[in-house]
Design a protein around this motif. Structure first.
Motif, PDB file in Angstrom:
ATOM      1  N   GLU A 162      -6.521 -57.312 -29.747  1.00  0.00           N
ATOM      2  CA  GLU A 162      -7.888 -57.235 -30.256  1.00  0.00           C
ATOM      3  C   GLU A 162      -8.656 -58.523 -29.963  1.00  0.00           C
ATOM      4  O   GLU A 162      -8.062 -59.591 -29.805  1.00  0.00           O
ATOM      5  N   PRO A 163     -10.011 -58.434 -29.875  1.00  0.00           N
ATOM      6  CA  PRO A 163     -10.813 -59.650 -29.698  1.00  0.00           C
ATOM      7  C   PRO A 163     -10.650 -60.599 -30.882  1.00  0.00           C
ATOM      8  O   PRO A 163     -10.560 -60.167 -32.035  1.00  0.00           O
ATOM      9  N   LYS A 164     -10.611 -61.905 -30.590  1.00  0.00           N
ATOM     10  CA  LYS A 164     -10.422 -62.917 -31.617  1.00  0.00           C
ATOM     11  C   LYS A 164     -11.487 -63.994 -31.459  1.00  0.00           C
ATOM     12  O   LYS A 164     -12.073 -64.154 -30.392  1.00  0.00           O
ATOM     13  N   LEU A 165     -11.703 -64.745 -32.545  1.00  0.00           N
ATOM     14  CA  LEU A 165     -12.620 -65.875 -32.453  1.00  0.00           C
ATOM     15  C   LEU A 165     -12.060 -66.935 -31.515  1.00  0.00           C
ATOM     16  O   LEU A 165     -12.773 -67.491 -30.681  1.00  0.00           O
ATOM     17  N   THR A 166     -10.773 -67.212 -31.650  1.00  0.00           N
ATOM     18  CA  THR A 166     -10.090 -68.141 -30.745  1.00  0.00           C
ATOM     19  C   THR A 166      -9.100 -67.331 -29.929  1.00  0.00           C
ATOM     20  O   THR A 166      -8.081 -66.867 -30.453  1.00  0.00           O
ATOM     21  N   GLU A 167      -9.406 -67.148 -28.656  1.00  0.00           N
ATOM     22  CA  GLU A 167      -8.593 -66.273 -27.813  1.00  0.00           C
ATOM     23  C   GLU A 167      -7.255 -66.916 -27.485  1.00  0.00           C
ATOM     24  O   GLU A 167      -7.061 -68.137 -27.590  1.00  0.00           O
ATOM     25  N   ASN A 168      -6.312 -66.058 -27.055  1.00  0.00           N
ATOM     26  CA  ASN A 168      -5.004 -66.543 -26.636  1.00  0.00           C
ATOM     27  C   ASN A 168      -5.117 -67.336 -25.337  1.00  0.00           C
ATOM     28  O   ASN A 168      -6.141 -67.322 -24.659  1.00  0.00           O
ATOM     29  N   ILE A 169      -4.034 -68.028 -24.995  1.00  0.00           N
ATOM     30  CA  ILE A 169      -3.989 -68.760 -23.733  1.00  0.00           C
ATOM     31  C   ILE A 169      -4.079 -67.765 -22.584  1.00  0.00           C
ATOM     32  O   ILE A 169      -3.445 -66.704 -22.606  1.00  0.00           O
ATOM     33  N   LYS A 170      -4.876 -68.082 -21.580  1.00  0.00           N
ATOM     34  CA  LYS A 170      -5.061 -67.172 -20.453  1.00  0.00           C
ATOM     35  C   LYS A 170      -3.799 -67.111 -19.596  1.00  0.00           C
ATOM     36  O   LYS A 170      -3.321 -68.143 -19.116  1.00  0.00           O
TER      37      LYS A 170
END
Length: 318
Positions: free
Chosen positions: A23-31
């Motif tokens: 799901e979309p997050k405010l702080t995204e995971n590492i690419k």
């Protein structure tokens, strides 16, 4: 997982956690990055992909099998693999007579191709060709870009942005000096891009700050820019949009300079320094003679005031 009205509903807790992670997050995971080779490659391309994978680990997936894909003509397979691995970056290597020793750096937005830049390898030195100690796996590199083209040309600007996304690693709040071990240097000169990899050596300098030396550890590339597929300005702006919750709130009377130093402006009323309470010291105490002289001056001043006001009162009485 079941599909109803286009909505994926999990049946187990494991699938629920899997969907929550996507799901979309405010702080995204590492690419994460996908590194794959095409239907026809050479030893140079294969080794280049392995070396870049060694720089990108552990946030990368290396495909060992050949994939008959032509990203500039049809990118549906790349988008499929991106959704499967939750990867927003890819590196594709291929070789043919028209474009020998080819590397395509790209990134995706919402599982659709955003930017693709094709680079040709003219000269390559592998990691195994340089017999020196390497940096540990997962080391966050220092990225340095030199050359006027990275600030002027639109294609080189977008290439710089793609390379930053690809090699930047995880976002950290602070970095210690001993952690600056790896440097990736990109130079744009005379239509070519030179990529060099260095290890930082901290040596004694006779003072607290160490003397820094760079030792080339590989891999090193001499690239030439070929084809590009860049997103439109509107799509690129949408991809860079940040949530409102992450935008810093403006504070009044606070500013920062170019070096990040914080300055604050304080508004105060005019102070009467005569009534300012200071530290009580024996040397600053008034003596008896001084106090008596001050009291006498005050009395004389009051008498003068009374004398100046008394004739006016007499006139008014008459």
């Amino acid at each position: 997982m079941t599909y109803t009205d286009g909505i994926v509903k999990p049946k187990t807790k494991r699938s629920k956690r899997f969907l929550q992670n996507r799901e979309p997050k405010l702080t995204e995971n590492i690419k994460n990055a996908m590194i794959m080779k095409g239907g026809n490659t050479t030893e140079t391309v294969t080794q280049a992909l392995k070396d870049i994978y060694a720089l990108k680990k552990p946030n990368a997936v290396l495909y060992k099998k050949k994939n008959i894909v032509r990203p500039f003509e049809d990118s549906t397979s790349l988008e499929f693999f991106s959704k499967k691995n939750d990867a927003s970056l890819f590196l594709f290597g291929s070789h043919n007579k028209k474009r020998p020793n080819n590397l395509i750096f790209g990134r995706l937005f919402d599982y659709h191709v955003l930017d693709m830049i094709e680079l040709g390898i003219e000269k390559f030195t592998s990691l195994k060709d340089i017999k020196l100690s390497k940096c540990p796996e997962g080391t966050k590199p220092v990225l340095v870009f030199a050359g006027e083209a990275f600030d002027v040309d639109n294609e080189y600007k977008r290439l710089k942005s793609v390379l930053l996304d690809f090699f930047r690693g995880p976002t950290v709040s602070s970095v210690r000096l001993a952690g600056l071990e790896h440097v990736l240097h990109f130079t744009a000169l005379d239509g070519k891009i030179y990529m060099r990899s260095y290890k930082v050596l901290l040596k004694k300098s006779g003072c607290r700050t160490p003397r820094i030396e760079l030792e080339e550890i590989g891999p090193s590339f001499d690239f030439i820019l070929r084809r590009t597929h860049l997103a439109s300005d509107d799509l690129y702006k949408t991809a860079n949009r940040q949530p409102k919750a992450l935008k810093p709130k403006k504070k009044k009377n606070i500013s920062h300079d170019a070096f990040g130093t914080k300055f604050g402006r304080v508004h105060m009323q005019k102070q009467n320094l005569d009534k300012l309470q200071t530290r009580k010291m024996k040397g600053l105490r008034k003596r008896r003679g001084e106090k008596a002289a001050e009291q006498q001056q005050q009395q004389e001043g009051e008498e003068q005031e009374q004398a100046s006001t008394s004739p006016k009162k007499q006139k008014t009485d008459q």
